[in-house]
Design an enzyme around this catalytic site. Structure first.
Site, PDB file in Angstrom:
ATOM      1  N   HIS A 281      16.217  18.647 -21.556  1.00 29.09           N
ATOM      2  CA  HIS A 281      15.375  17.816 -20.690  1.00 29.09           C
ATOM      3  C   HIS A 281      16.223  16.783 -19.948  1.00 29.09           C
ATOM      4  O   HIS A 281      16.069  16.582 -18.741  1.00 29.09           O
ATOM      5  CB  HIS A 281      14.313  17.076 -21.512  1.00 29.09           C
TER       6      HIS A 281
ATOM      7  N   LYS B 260      -0.295  21.828 -28.416  1.00 37.61           N
ATOM      8  CA  LYS B 260       0.883  21.333 -29.142  1.00 37.61           C
ATOM      9  C   LYS B 260       0.500  20.117 -29.977  1.00 37.61           C
ATOM     10  O   LYS B 260       1.171  19.095 -29.957  1.00 37.61           O
ATOM     11  CB  LYS B 260       1.994  20.965 -28.147  1.00 37.61           C
TER      12      LYS B 260
ATOM     13  N   SER C 113      11.924  22.039 -27.505  1.00 38.26           N
ATOM     14  CA  SER C 113      11.377  21.047 -28.430  1.00 38.26           C
ATOM     15  C   SER C 113      10.819  21.708 -29.673  1.00 38.26           C
ATOM     16  O   SER C 113      11.008  21.209 -30.790  1.00 38.26           O
ATOM     17  CB  SER C 113      10.280  20.229 -27.739  1.00 38.26           C
TER      18      SER C 113
END
Length: 154
Positions: A18, A42, A129
């Protein structure tokens, strides 16, 4: 008129992949808004929203062109609210490209906002992630996948 890009995601956690996308996009835009959105799919969050905002903001404390916010709802609505003309996204693989292409088409159709895709550097293409969360769950040191805080915070 300032060139403003919105970089949306759950960023749970914000990885070196990121950070690479944001850092490489800085010369392209006058302002980049890192937008932490709530994603129902999520829900298994490991870091609180305030902790994620604080951690990402500390990485860019010396970069006035980067701001960090949270939002709920449609990304394009938040982009409009923030005055962003572009949505910034990173692409790691063909699978990501197909997903991002569809999302970009829908976002353009409903809002007129264009999406800019930056391809992930090869050394970051395996980092996500969810992968970092899973490694952490099993006690693996995830420090190599997370950006280091600025030196004055150590």
């Amino acid at each position: 008129m300032a060139r403003i890009a919105l970089f949306p995601g759950s960023f749970n956690p914000f990885t070196i992949g990121h950070k690479s996308v944001v850092d490489r996009a800085l010369p392209l835009f006058d302002r980049i808004i890192i937008a932490i959105g709530y994603n129902e799919s999520k829900e298994a969050e490991t870091a609180s929203l305030p902790d994620r905002i604080r951690a990402i903001a500390s990485l860019y404390a010396d970069e006035p062109a980067v701001e960090v916010f949270s939002y709920e709802g449609l990304t394009v609505d938040f982009a409009r609210e923030m005055g962003a003309q572009w949505i910034l996204r990173g692409v790691r693989s063909v699978k990501d490209f197909e997903y991002e292409s569809t999302l970009a088409d829908v976002n353009r159709r409903i809002s007129g906002i264009e999406t800019v895709l930056l391809f992930t550097l090869p050394e970051h293409s395996c980092i996500s992630s969810s992968m970092v969360r899973e490694l952490s769950h099993f006690g693996v040191d995830t420090a190599p996948f997370i950006p280091s805080p600025p030196q004055d915070e150590l």
